[in-house]
Design an enzyme around this catalytic site. Structure first.
Site, PDB file in Angstrom:
ATOM      1  N   ARG A 180       3.544  15.208   7.647  1.00  0.00           N
ATOM      2  CA  ARG A 180       2.744  15.477   6.454  1.00  0.00           C
ATOM      3  C   ARG A 180       1.397  16.051   6.886  1.00  0.00           C
ATOM      4  NH1 ARG A 180      -1.398  11.761   3.225  1.00  0.00           N
ATOM      5  NH2 ARG A 180      -1.875  13.230   1.574  1.00  0.00           N
TER       6      ARG A 180
ATOM      7  N   HIS B 286      -6.444  18.237  -0.312  1.00  0.00           N
ATOM      8  CA  HIS B 286      -6.835  16.986   0.323  1.00  0.00           C
ATOM      9  C   HIS B 286      -8.354  16.985   0.524  1.00  0.00           C
ATOM     10  CE1 HIS B 286      -5.330  13.541   3.032  1.00  0.00           C
ATOM     11  NE2 HIS B 286      -6.652  13.438   3.010  1.00  0.00           N
TER      12      HIS B 286
ATOM     13  N   GLU C 171      -4.944  11.419  -3.241  1.00  0.00           N
ATOM     14  CA  GLU C 171      -5.861  10.377  -3.742  1.00  0.00           C
ATOM     15  C   GLU C 171      -6.747  10.854  -4.888  1.00  0.00           C
ATOM     16  OE1 GLU C 171      -7.925   8.297  -0.586  1.00  0.00           O
ATOM     17  OE2 GLU C 171      -6.066   7.399   0.117  1.00  0.00           O
TER      18      GLU C 171
ATOM     19  N   ASN D  97      -0.505   6.505  -0.848  1.00  0.00           N
ATOM     20  CA  ASN D  97      -1.184   5.944   0.318  1.00  0.00           C
ATOM     21  C   ASN D  97      -1.416   4.463   0.065  1.00  0.00           C
ATOM     22  OD1 ASN D  97      -1.319   8.663   0.915  1.00  0.00           O
ATOM     23  ND2 ASN D  97      -3.533   8.845   0.653  1.00  0.00           N
TER      24      ASN D  97
ATOM     25  N   TYR E 258      -3.146   0.995   1.933  1.00  0.00           N
ATOM     26  CA  TYR E 258      -3.853   0.315   3.022  1.00  0.00           C
ATOM     27  C   TYR E 258      -3.959  -1.181   2.777  1.00  0.00           C
ATOM     28  CZ  TYR E 258      -4.989   4.896   4.898  1.00  0.00           C
ATOM     29  OH  TYR E 258      -4.892   6.156   5.430  1.00  0.00           O
TER      30      TYR E 258
ATOM     31  N   GLU F 295       0.418   7.544   3.460  1.00  0.00           N
ATOM     32  CA  GLU F 295      -0.556   7.020   4.424  1.00  0.00           C
ATOM     33  C   GLU F 295      -0.412   5.510   4.471  1.00  0.00           C
ATOM     34  OE1 GLU F 295      -4.684   8.171   3.944  1.00  0.00           O
ATOM     35  OE2 GLU F 295      -4.134  10.220   3.375  1.00  0.00           O
TER      36      GLU F 295
END
Length: 470
Positions: free
Chosen positions: A76, A120, A165, A297, A299, A369
Site C-alpha cells: 500500500r 494521503h 484518515e 487504520n 492503532y 495501517e
C-alpha cells in the site's frame, strides 16, 4: 465468545505493509513535482523536513526487492497529487507518471499487488492557495486527479483507497495543520464539516468513476477507526461513547457505504449551526458511491465519559481527539498499557473493532495501517532487535484471526510501515518499519537499508499464512 477451533486466514489473504508518498519518497521538488502542503508547512521543532525522508524515490527498486523478500502479497502506497499534477489542476507531469509507472511495474514484477491511496494528507500547495477543501471546486479537482490516475494506472492497479484518515482531517486537521481553515472564519465547526462534505462527495464521485473506468477494479475508503468504549456502565457514559463513535467512526463509514449522514452527527451539527450546504447533485452522488471493501487504520481504541459541558475544549491527535463539552470527554483506559509515545495498546480492541465494523457494513475488510512507533537502535553488528514490535503485531494478528473465526470477512493486513519513514509529528526518531533506514533526524548518514528482527519474523508469518507467529 471463546473459540476451541480457529479458522485459518483466507488462502488469498493480502499480507503486506503501508507507506505514504510525502513520508517515504523524498525528492520533494524533483523532476517537476510541485510543492504540497507538507512541503511548505512549518516543521515541528526538532524534527526533520520532508525533502529526503527514506528517499524511496531513488531507492524504490531496492525497497520493493526487500518487500518481495519478506513475501509481500500487497504494497500500500500513496500517489503524490503534486508530483502528478504540480499545480493540482491543469498540466500533468510526465516524470511523475513515469515514476509511478515504474513503482507499479516493479511491484508487479514480484507479484506484489499495488494498493494505491489516492490522497494521503498532501494537498498541492497551489490548491491550498485556492482554498483547498473549503472551495466547492475541490470536488472537481479531486475527481480530475482520480481520472488521471485511472487513465494512467488503471490497467495494472486493481485496488484503490480514496482518502486516508478523512476523519482525522476533520477532527484534528485544523489543529495539526492538514486542514486549511480560511482566515476570518467565524464558525470553524461549520467550515470544517463543509470541507468534510466536499471530501465525502469527492470520494463518492471517485468511487463511481473507478467502477465506470476500471470495471474490474475495487475501491474503498481508509479512515482511522477506533472503537470507543464507555468509561463505565453508567448510562450517561454509554451515551457519550455512542456520541463519539458516531462522530469519530460511523459518520465516515455510513456515508461511504450507505451515502447518508449519521443521524447522531447530523443532530450534533444542527445544534451547533454547522450542517453543511449541499450543492445540486450532491445527494445523488453520495448515494452512488458504493465501495467494494472497507480499508481502515487501527492503532488503539478510545474511552470516553459523560461530559456535563463544564470542561474546556482540548486538542488531540489521531488517538486522543480531546473532547467536546456536553458531548463526550476522553479519559485514559486504566486497563491498557501504552507505547513510548503514549498511545494505548489494545489488541483485543482490534477484534472488537473488526466485529463492530463488519456487523454494521458487511463488506470485506483490509487493515491499511496498524503498528508500533518506537526508538529503534542500530547495533554495531548491523542488527535491530525490535522484539516490542513483533509482540505488538503478533498480538494484533492473533486477534484478527479470532475476528475471522467470529465470521468477519478479512481480505488483507498492511501494517504501518513497510520501511522507516518520517512520522507526521515526531519525525525520523519515531520508527515503524520492518526495514531500518540509516539516517537520523538531521544527519542523512548512509541511507543504507537494514532488515530488523521484525522483518524476518513477518516473512515467516506471511510464508505460513498467519500460522507461525512465534
Amino acid at each position: 465468545m471463546l473459540h476451541k477451533k480457529l479458522k485459518a486466514f483466507p488462502e488469498n489473504f493480502l499480507w503486506g505493509a503501508s507507506t505514504s508518498a510525502y513520508q517515504v519518497e523524498g525528492a520533494s521538488l524533483e523532476d517537476g513535482k510541485g510543492p504540497s502542503c507538507q512541503d511548505v508547512k512549518e516543521v515541528p521543532a526538532g524534527t526533520s523536513d520532508l525533502k529526503v525522508c527514506a528517499d524511496e524515490y531513488h531507492h524504490y527498486k531496492e525497497d520493493i526487492a526487500l518487500f518481495a523478500e519478506m513475501g509481500f502479497k500487497v504494497y500500500r502506497f500513496s500517489i503524490s497529487w503534486s508530483r502528478m499534477i504540480p499545480q493540482g489542476t491543469g498540466e500533468v507531469n510526465p516524470k511523475g507518471i513515469a515514476y509511478y509507472n515504474n513503482l507499479i511495474n516493479e511491484c508487479l514484477k514480484y507479484n506484489i499487488v499495488p494498493l494505491v491511496t489516492m490522497f494521503h494528507f498532501d494537498m498541492p500547495a497551489a490548491l491550498d492557495a485556492r482554498g483547498s477543501w473549503s472551495n466547492p471546486d475541490s470536488v472537481d479537482w479531486f475527481v480530475n486527479f482520480a481520472k488521471v490516475m485511472f487513465e494512467n494506472f488503471g490497467d495494472r492497479v486493481k485496488y484503490w483507497l480514496t482518502i486516508n484518515e478523512q476523519n482525522m482531517l476533520t477532527l484534528v486537521g485544523p489543529v495539526i495543520g492538514t486542514l486549511h481553515i480560511p482566515a476570518g472564519t467565524t464558525n470553524v465547526l461549520k467550515e470544517t464539516y463543509q470541507q468534510n462534505h466536499h471530501m465525502l462527495v469527492a470520494q463518492a464521485k471517485a468511487m463511481a468513476l473507478c467502477h465506470k473506468m476500471i470495471p474490474d477494479a475495487k475501491i474503498g475508503p481508509a479512515p482511522n477507526i477506533s472503537l470507543v468504549y464507555a468509561a463505565s456502565c453508567k448510562p450517561e457514559d454509554v451515551l457519550a461513547s455512542q456520541n463519539f463513535n458516531a462522530i469519530r467512526n460511523w459518520l465516515y463509514l455510513d456515508m461511504a457505504v450507505y451515502g447518508r449522514y449519521n443521524n447522531l452527527v447530523w443532530s450534533y451539527l444542527e445544534e451547533n449551526d454547522a450542517t453543511p450546504e449541499f450543492a445540486p447533485g450532491d445527494e445523488e452522488a453520495l448515494a452512488n458511491g458504493h465501495p467494494d471493501f472497507i480499508g481502515f487504520n487501527y492503532y488503539s481504541t478510545a474511552t470516553v465519559a459523560y461530559s456535563d459541558g463544564s470542561e474546556a475544549l482540548k486538542d488531540g491527535d489521531q488517538q486522543s481527539a480531546g473532547g467536546i463539552p456536553g458531548v463526550y470527554k476522553t479519559v485514559k483506559n486504566p486497563n491498557l498499557p501504552r507505547t513510548e509515545f503514549n498511545w494505548e495498546i489494545d489488541p483485543i480492541g482490534f477484534r472488537n473493532t473488526l466485529r463492530e465494523v463488519y456487523s454494521r457494513y458487511h463488506l470485506p475488510i483490509i487493515i491499511t495501517e496498524n503498528g508500533l512507533g518506537a526508538y529503534d537502535t542500530l547495533g554495531e553488528d548491523g542488527k535491530i532487535h525490535d522484539t516490542y514490535r513483533i509482540n505488538y503485531l503478533r498480538a494484533h494478528i492473533e486477534q484478527m484471526r479470532l475476528a475471522i473465526t467470529d465470521g468477519v470477512e478479512m481480505m488483507g493486513y498492511c501494517p504501518w510501515s513497510a520501511i522507516d519513514l518520517i512520522s507526521t509529528h515526531e519525525g525520523m526518531r519515531k520508527r515503524y518499519g520492518f526495514v531500518y533506514v540509516d539516517r537520523d533526524e538531521f544527519d542523512l548518514k548512509t541511507m543504507k537499508r537494514y532488515r530488523k528482527d521484525s522483518f524476518y519474523w513477518y516473512k515467516k508469518v506471511i510464508a505460513s499464512n498467519g500460522e507461525d507467529l512465534d
